[in-house]
Every structure is written in structure tokens, then in C-alpha cells.
Design a protein around this motif. Sequence first.
Motif, mmCIF file in Angstrom:
data_model
loop_
_atom_site.group_PDB
_atom_site.id
_atom_site.type_symbol
_atom_site.label_atom_id
_atom_site.label_comp_id
_atom_site.label_asym_id
_atom_site.label_seq_id
_atom_site.Cartn_x
_atom_site.Cartn_y
_atom_site.Cartn_z
ATOM 1 N N HIS A 93 12.513 -7.807 1.010
ATOM 2 C CA HIS A 93 11.977 -7.867 2.376
ATOM 3 C C HIS A 93 10.814 -6.875 2.463
ATOM 4 C CE1 HIS A 93 13.072 -6.549 6.789
ATOM 5 N NE2 HIS A 93 11.976 -7.284 6.775
ATOM 6 N N MET A 94 9.571 -7.376 2.695
ATOM 7 C CA MET A 94 8.404 -6.501 2.561
ATOM 8 C C MET A 94 7.271 -6.929 3.501
ATOM 9 S SD MET A 94 6.371 -5.778 -1.017
ATOM 10 C CE MET A 94 5.460 -4.266 -1.319
ATOM 11 N N HIS A 95 6.582 -5.954 4.095
ATOM 12 C CA HIS A 95 5.365 -6.247 4.852
ATOM 13 C C HIS A 95 4.260 -6.651 3.869
ATOM 14 C CE1 HIS A 95 7.431 -2.973 7.208
ATOM 15 N NE2 HIS A 95 7.181 -3.798 8.201
ATOM 16 N N VAL A 96 3.598 -7.769 4.115
ATOM 17 C CA VAL A 96 2.541 -8.236 3.207
ATOM 18 C C VAL A 96 1.421 -8.909 4.015
ATOM 19 C CG1 VAL A 96 1.999 -9.616 1.164
ATOM 20 C CG2 VAL A 96 4.312 -8.714 1.452
ATOM 21 N N HIS A 97 0.183 -8.598 3.660
ATOM 22 C CA HIS A 97 -0.987 -9.210 4.312
ATOM 23 C C HIS A 97 -0.858 -9.115 5.833
ATOM 24 C CE1 HIS A 97 -3.021 -11.716 0.936
ATOM 25 N NE2 HIS A 97 -2.348 -10.715 0.398
ATOM 26 N N HIS A 119 -7.209 -2.291 -6.291
ATOM 27 C CA HIS A 119 -6.513 -2.996 -7.372
ATOM 28 C C HIS A 119 -7.299 -4.190 -7.906
ATOM 29 C CE1 HIS A 119 -2.835 -0.684 -6.573
ATOM 30 N NE2 HIS A 119 -3.020 -0.928 -5.289
ATOM 31 N N ASP A 120 -8.439 -4.463 -7.293
ATOM 32 C CA ASP A 120 -9.243 -5.626 -7.674
ATOM 33 C C ASP A 120 -8.440 -6.920 -7.522
ATOM 34 O OD1 ASP A 120 -11.687 -6.708 -8.409
ATOM 35 O OD2 ASP A 120 -11.134 -6.834 -10.526
ATOM 36 N N ALA A 121 -7.516 -6.920 -6.583
ATOM 37 C CA ALA A 121 -6.708 -8.111 -6.298
ATOM 38 C C ALA A 121 -6.117 -7.972 -4.903
ATOM 39 C CB ALA A 121 -5.581 -8.267 -7.319
ATOM 40 N N VAL A 122 -5.969 -9.091 -4.202
ATOM 41 C CA VAL A 122 -5.307 -9.039 -2.893
ATOM 42 C C VAL A 122 -3.827 -8.752 -3.120
ATOM 43 C CG1 VAL A 122 -6.975 -10.634 -1.871
ATOM 44 C CG2 VAL A 122 -4.817 -11.520 -2.807
ATOM 45 N N PRO A 123 -3.120 -8.210 -2.113
ATOM 46 C CA PRO A 123 -1.712 -7.843 -2.310
ATOM 47 C C PRO A 123 -0.846 -8.991 -2.814
ATOM 48 C CG PRO A 123 -2.536 -6.856 -0.293
ATOM 49 C CD PRO A 123 -3.621 -7.758 -0.786
ATOM 50 N N TYR A 142 0.807 -1.220 0.000
ATOM 51 C CA TYR A 142 0.000 0.000 0.000
ATOM 52 C C TYR A 142 0.844 1.276 0.000
ATOM 53 C CZ TYR A 142 0.763 -0.509 5.073
ATOM 54 O OH TYR A 142 1.326 -0.694 6.315
ATOM 55 N N THR A 143 2.179 1.140 0.054
ATOM 56 C CA THR A 143 3.034 2.334 0.012
ATOM 57 C C THR A 143 4.019 2.314 -1.158
ATOM 58 O OG1 THR A 143 4.587 1.279 1.549
ATOM 59 C CG2 THR A 143 2.948 2.784 2.500
ATOM 60 N N VAL A 144 3.985 1.258 -1.980
ATOM 61 C CA VAL A 144 4.896 1.169 -3.126
ATOM 62 C C VAL A 144 4.083 0.770 -4.358
ATOM 63 C CG1 VAL A 144 7.044 0.223 -4.023
ATOM 64 C CG2 VAL A 144 6.715 0.399 -1.546
ATOM 65 N N VAL A 182 -5.811 -6.077 3.135
ATOM 66 C CA VAL A 182 -6.313 -6.944 2.067
ATOM 67 C C VAL A 182 -7.585 -6.360 1.454
ATOM 68 C CG1 VAL A 182 -7.198 -9.256 1.537
ATOM 69 C CG2 VAL A 182 -5.231 -8.979 3.079
ATOM 70 N N GLN A 183 -8.488 -5.895 2.305
ATOM 71 C CA GLN A 183 -9.745 -5.324 1.811
ATOM 72 C C GLN A 183 -9.505 -4.061 1.004
ATOM 73 O OE1 GLN A 183 -11.662 -4.870 5.585
ATOM 74 N NE2 GLN A 183 -12.024 -7.072 5.838
ATOM 75 N N GLN A 184 -8.597 -3.227 1.462
ATOM 76 C CA GLN A 184 -8.271 -1.992 0.755
ATOM 77 C C GLN A 184 -7.667 -2.301 -0.622
ATOM 78 O OE1 GLN A 184 -4.848 0.407 2.125
ATOM 79 N NE2 GLN A 184 -6.236 2.173 2.218
ATOM 80 N N ALA A 185 -6.807 -3.302 -0.685
ATOM 81 C CA ALA A 185 -6.192 -3.682 -1.957
ATOM 82 C C ALA A 185 -7.233 -4.205 -2.938
ATOM 83 C CB ALA A 185 -5.114 -4.729 -1.719
ATOM 84 N N LEU A 186 -8.172 -4.964 -2.452
ATOM 85 C CA LEU A 186 -9.253 -5.464 -3.322
ATOM 86 C C LEU A 186 -10.042 -4.309 -3.918
ATOM 87 C CD1 LEU A 186 -10.573 -8.565 -1.339
ATOM 88 C CD2 LEU A 186 -9.756 -8.570 -3.714
#
Length: 438
Positions: free
Chosen positions: A215-219, A232-236, A193-195, A225-229
Motif C-alpha cells: 500500500h503506497m502513495h504513487v504519482h 532517478h531518470d525515471a517516473v516513480p 520519494y521517502t523509500v 513525477v518531475q522530481q523523480a525524473l
Amino acid sequence: MEIELLVIPEWVITVNSRNQVLHHHAVAVDDSRIVDILPVSEAEKRYRPRQTVVLAQQALLPGLVNAHTHAAMALLKGLADDLPLMEWLQNHIWPAESRWADAQFVYDGSRLAIAEMIRSGTTCFNDMYFFPEQTAKAVQEAGIRACIGLIVIDFPTAWGTGPEDYLQKGLALHDQVADDPLLTTAFAPHAPYTVSDDPLKQVSHLACEMDMPIHMHVHETAFEVQQALAQHDAVPLARLDNLGLLDKHFLAVHMTQLTDEEIALLAEKGTHVIHCPESNLKLASGFCPVAKLLAAGVNVALGTDGNASNNDLDMLGEMRTAALIAKAVAHDASVVSAAQALRMATINGATALGLADTIGSLEIGKAADMIAVDLSALETQPLYDPVSQIVYCANRNQVTHTWVAGKALMTQRELTTLNITELLATAQAWQQKIGATS
């Protein structure tokens, strides 16, 4: 044969492929590496050590690998506790960083964190923060081992103006530390959500070309996850896969929101998961399905996260928490045993960082990154299994010795490369400065 060091503990906990625990064995060290592990009686005949360290009633084990940290955030410990992640980040941590996170902040905070890690038995950490050259400087002065994250984020900070600037500065640091045997680097895009896509594609290309970790923060949370959907219409995770990031180079941190299909994808791609149980608990982020990941063949390592969200860098505590949570989440007391938790804190972290041939277990030819844990205390007696006792009973104050590449960084709880009086004075100076405006 003359050697530099012979360590004679009560137990040698190897964390090798057979999880061997050796009784009345010695570890011979020369030129920064383990040259032999053998019965004490044979060691005393074969070697003439310049130094012998006898550790009665102590276990010698690989140094712990903290696979996810923000070391400089030691100066923000306790600043904004008991808040959900996004409120904590947006309303407290990011404003504090905007005001205070300069080169001196990062250097001072990193030194404080490194001292805490050495005293807790960590010999290698994987960091992600601004001004990474300052963290690297603190690492080199202290003599600890580290993987320094080359931060990438879309928006400007005190360290850089945007993705291209961050990458340019990061690659310069990579070249600068290339000859240091205790330092490696990893690309560290902050989070999905920041890159944005273009910097992530560039990171993916560079990581493959240079054989470097990402090395990255994910899910980290359900909200992410909801914001990405929605955006971007896709989970991170799916987005990252589409961009080509999910492979053996990728270290996905937190991963509290995972479906069975996503776990299968991670296993297929060889992606590593870095589990930060105490930070996830404190921020109410969710539960990483560790037992399912391990069963699927995913490499799972442990990290503490930063002091601002944990609030300690205690990998012994993290092992215990990880083992206990995994059992509750899986409704199965047999999953994530003490031996598995120890592997997550040692060889699994080394594997994720591409360092498994060098550290993570006590084996001939590997670097002498070792710690000693005193199990003679009332709290760890009686003793039937030293591994279980370390994971479920011991605390970080029972770590008595820490070596990195055969060099003692702590002896009998006394730091050898850092001055605690100076560190305390620095911490108090920052407390007065930050506290006056918070």
C-alpha cells in the motif's frame, strides 16, 4: 431453523456480480456470516431468529471499504488547511507528527477516526501510520474490520530507526494479529520519494512470499513525477516496475499523473488504484483518470485519505465526489455511474485488499458486514432508484445501523462499542495540547 439475526429492509442492495437490488427480501445471519437472502415471506417461515431488525424505508448494503486512511491523523484535522501538498507536509504535518505522534496519539486518534467511520457506514479500512500496533488495538476494541499498514520509510521517527527496524516491528505485528478474523496487514512503504530501492526490493520479496498487499502513495502530484525524473531518470511508476513491485499485490494510492501507456501497464500487471478524490481536490494534487482506468480493466477502489487532508472520513461523500469528478474529467456524463461508484466503495476495495471472498457484497457465505441507510428523509424523496439516491442524495447522517461480522457496532445512530462522551473529551484534550503550540 434458529439463527442469530434476521434483517428485513425495504431494499437489499447486494453489489453482487449482477448488481441486484432486491425488494422485500430479508438477510439471514448466523455465526457472523450471511446464511441466506430470500423473500421476507419465506424467511419468516424458514427461520427463528434470536433478533429481528425491521428497517422500513431503509436500504441494506455492504459495509463501505475505505481503502486508504491515516486514522490517527484525526487529531490533526484542520491543523494546516488550504496549503499545497509539500508545504503542508514539510512545514506543518511532519513537524506536528515529530512532536506529537507517539503511541498514545495514535491510539486516541485511531479511536476517534474509527467512531467517525462507523457512523459514516465504513466497516473496513486500510490504514497507513506509525505505531500500527496502537491502531490494531483500537480496531480490536471497537470491533471494526481493518487492514493495518506496516509502515516503511527511510528516515527515523518516534516509532522506528529506519527501514530494517520498521520491517522487523511490522512483521512482529503481522504475527501477533494473524489469528484475528477482523485484522489483516499490508506492507506500507510511504512513497517513492521517502523509500529507497533496497527497502522496496525487500518489501516486494516479502509481499510475494507472504501473499500480502503493498500500500503506497504513487504519482500523487506533478511535482513528485518531475522530481523523480530529475533524481532517478525515471517516473516513480517505472522505477517501481523495474524493482518488481507492480503486480496484483500493489495498491497505488492517488495516481493523479498517468499516461495512457502507464494505464495499460497497470492493467497488464493487475495493479490496483486507490482513488482519493476529495483529498486530491483539497491539496490541488490533480485528477485521477478513473474512467480510463476502469475502461482498461484496472480495479479502482476509493479512499478518503486522512482527516488532516480531507477533512472527513465520509465514504458516502467520497462516492458522490468520485462520480462527479470522473464525468467532468472524461467529458462524458455516462462514466462512473452510481452503481460503479458504489462498487468502488465496496467490492473493489475488498478486491484490492484480497478480501473479496469475505466482504464487499451481500452474498450467501460472506461475512455480515452491512449498513443500513434511511431513505425516508425529505432530502431523499421522491425515490426512483435507491442506488442513485444513496450516491447522489444521501448523507452519512442517514446511516442508521452498522454491523461487522454480524455484530452491531451502531444501532439507530448509537454506537455500541465506543463511548462518544469519552471520545469528545479525548479530542478536546488533544486540541488544547496541540493548539497551544501550533
